[in-house]
Design a protein around this motif. Structure first.
Motif, short mmCIF file in Angstrom:
data_model
loop_
_atom_site.label_atom_id
_atom_site.label_comp_id
_atom_site.label_asym_id
_atom_site.label_seq_id
_atom_site.Cartn_x
_atom_site.Cartn_y
_atom_site.Cartn_z
N LEU A 105 37.94 76.63 12.09
CA LEU A 105 37.47 77.48 11.33
C LEU A 105 38.16 78.71 12.87
O LEU A 105 39.34 79.55 12.28
CB LEU A 105 36.16 78.11 11.85
N ALA A 106 37.97 78.12 13.73
CA ALA A 106 38.53 79.14 14.40
C ALA A 106 40.33 78.77 14.65
O ALA A 106 40.73 79.94 14.77
CB ALA A 106 38.11 79.26 15.67
N GLN A 107 40.15 77.44 14.89
CA GLN A 107 41.25 76.97 15.29
C GLN A 107 42.88 77.64 13.77
O GLN A 107 43.75 78.00 14.12
CB GLN A 107 41.60 75.95 14.81
N TYR A 108 41.81 77.96 12.71
CA TYR A 108 42.70 78.66 11.58
C TYR A 108 43.10 79.68 11.60
O TYR A 108 44.05 79.91 11.57
CB TYR A 108 41.56 78.39 10.26
N LEU A 109 42.18 80.34 12.62
CA LEU A 109 43.19 82.76 12.60
C LEU A 109 43.68 82.46 13.54
O LEU A 109 44.86 83.10 13.65
CB LEU A 109 40.82 83.02 12.85
N HIS B 32 45.44 85.48 14.56
CA HIS B 32 44.96 86.72 15.03
C HIS B 32 44.66 86.15 16.78
O HIS B 32 44.16 85.50 17.51
CB HIS B 32 43.76 86.21 14.63
N GLU B 33 44.31 87.34 17.67
CA GLU B 33 44.49 87.79 18.77
C GLU B 33 43.54 87.52 19.19
O GLU B 33 42.48 87.57 20.44
CB GLU B 33 45.66 88.51 19.14
N LYS B 34 42.14 88.20 18.34
CA LYS B 34 40.77 88.96 18.16
C LYS B 34 40.17 88.39 17.79
O LYS B 34 40.56 88.81 16.10
CB LYS B 34 40.74 90.15 18.66
N ILE B 35 38.70 87.22 17.78
CA ILE B 35 38.60 87.05 16.04
C ILE B 35 36.88 87.61 16.77
O ILE B 35 36.64 87.89 17.83
CB ILE B 35 38.34 85.77 15.69
N ALA B 36 35.82 87.82 15.88
CA ALA B 36 34.28 88.01 15.80
C ALA B 36 33.77 86.77 15.01
O ALA B 36 33.91 86.06 14.16
CB ALA B 36 34.00 89.37 15.17
N LEU B 37 32.30 86.53 15.77
CA LEU B 37 31.55 85.43 14.51
C LEU B 37 30.63 85.94 14.89
O LEU B 37 29.62 87.19 15.78
CB LEU B 37 31.25 84.59 16.03
N LEU B 38 30.29 86.34 13.35
CA LEU B 38 29.18 87.40 12.49
C LEU B 38 28.42 85.77 12.13
O LEU B 38 28.31 85.08 11.45
CB LEU B 38 29.62 87.64 11.59
N ASP C 11 44.50 93.11 6.82
CA ASP C 11 44.07 94.08 7.90
C ASP C 11 42.95 93.39 9.12
O ASP C 11 42.93 93.39 10.20
CB ASP C 11 43.33 95.22 7.75
N VAL C 12 41.80 92.53 8.46
CA VAL C 12 41.52 91.51 8.23
C VAL C 12 40.88 90.15 7.81
O VAL C 12 41.34 90.49 6.74
CB VAL C 12 40.00 92.12 8.39
N GLU C 13 41.15 89.26 8.09
CA GLU C 13 40.77 87.86 7.85
C GLU C 13 39.83 87.09 7.72
O GLU C 13 38.98 87.50 8.99
CB GLU C 13 42.15 87.12 8.11
#
Length: 372
Positions: free
Chosen positions: A202-206, A211-217, A301-303
């Motif tokens: 999932l992180a690799q996909y983003l 994407h330079e900044k991602i979040a895990l929720l 805006d957000v993926e």
């Protein structure tokens, strides 16, 4: 499971009476709570309470203060036969977050893959939602009837506490855990997604999408699967040469208000992430209204990406995900097979099974497979 729009308490009461008879329950044995009846039969709490009260009035059920609901003297149970029972258990607080297709799990336990459809195994599959308080004591009382006229064929446990797993391990009950286990609970048998690969993919996909900044929720109870998922994200960051501050990790307890507040704070921050990894489809559905409320557009805006089991309905969810490489029907069949092997005393080649996962991009078909 009945329809949630059942409006006739007499009809549900008759179904409950049939359930008592089918399970061979005797007077003074414990029965389901109102909440459990609602969950198991797919009705609301009010309907469950009305139907149970009808049986109380007929002395087929008895309510005891602080103890629960028991079989009354007027119940017509078949007490001469032993009923094979499989319990599916999870914490009560987890019920609203679980995405496990319970109907497919029931089919796997009652219709083994090797048996003709006309000859299902005679299991009574019962759901139990464990309360926060005295959960082990509650489970003990739940399993107690197996010492009289029931035969406990096994337990499928999901997202339970260490105390519940430790109790089941000590009791020697046939158990398959759908999830991850701590290192001191490895005597139990388990099956789960490869969480490390889930997080990594999932992180690799983003990162591949720029994407330079991602979040895990997500929701976390500190299980090995939670740690492995985060380890997978960190691995993808390392390969992509991203700095540590490219990830915001927000893992909350089972609290809808806390989850919404945390998601809103993350998405409205000045240096907000443009990619969100949701631990599960329920989290995805919780985040989507907040995205709309903040005036953000997906994916401009957000993926949003998420993890899930491979089921038919996922094909209609228009967001990228990591899913198991085999459909949940097959995973459920594995669980049933594993329980039967434990009961037969057979040795496992692999006591802890990890299901390979794959990326399903809603904009591309077929999914990209990543076998272990």
């Amino acid at each position: 499971m009945l329809s949630a729009n059942v409006t006739n308490p007499q009809y549900l009461a008759k179904k409950l009476e049939q359930d008592i008879y089918r399970r061979g329950l005797a007077p003074n044995e414990k029965y389901l709570s109102t909440r459990q009846v609602a969950h198991q039969f797919g009705v609301n709490l009010s309907m469950a309470a009305q139907a149970m009260q009808l049986l109380v009035d007929e002395e087929k059920l008895v309510r005891r203060d602080r103890s629960g609901t028991f079989i009354g003297s007027g119940a017509r149970g078949d007490h001469t036969r032993r009923v094979k029972v499989v319990y599916v258990i999870m914490p009560e607080e987890r019920a609203n977050y679980s995405v496990v297709p319970l109907d497919l799990l029931i089919d796997s336990l009652t219709h083994p893959a090797h048996a003709p459809e006309s000859e299902p195994e005679q299991f009574s599959v019962q759901f139990a939602f464990l309360p926060k308080e005295e959960e082990v004591l509650y489970l003990k009382s739940l399993l107690a009837p197996t010492k009289s006229n029931w035969e406990l064929c096994g337990v499928v446990a999901m997202s339970c506490s260490r105390e519940i797993y430790r109790f089941l391990q000590q009791e020697g009950v046939p158990v398959v855990v759908l999830g991850s286990l701590d290192h001191d609970l490895q005597e139990l048998t388990s099956i789960d997604s490869d969480h490390f690969e889930c997080g990594r993919l999932l992180a690799q996909y983003l990162f591949d999408k720029g994407h330079e900044k991602i979040a895990l929720l997500g929701i976390s109870n500190g299980r090995p699967g939670d740690h492995e998922f985060l380890d997978g994200i960190v691995e993808a960051m390392t390969v992509a040469e991203k700095p540590p501050n490219s990830l915001i990790a927000r893992l909350c307890p089972y609290d809808l208000d806390a989850l919404r507040a945390q998601a809103e704070a993350t998405l409205s921050s000045p240096n907000r992430p443009t990619g969100i990894v949701c631990r599960g489809e329920r989290m995805l559905n919780l985040v989507l209204p907040i995205v709309a409320q903040l005036g953000l557009k997906v994916p401009q805006d957000v993926e949003l990406v998420y993890e899930t089991f491979s089921t038919a309905h996922v094909e209609h969810v228009p967001y990228p995900c990591v899913q198991t490489s085999e459909p949940f029907e097959q995973i459920a069949q594995r669980i049933g097979s594993m329980l039967r092997q434990i009961r037969a005393g057979k040795e496992f080649k692999r006591k802890h099974v990890r299901i390979p996962v794959e990326v399903r991009d809603a904009t591309r078909t077929p999914p990209r497979q990543h076998q272990l």
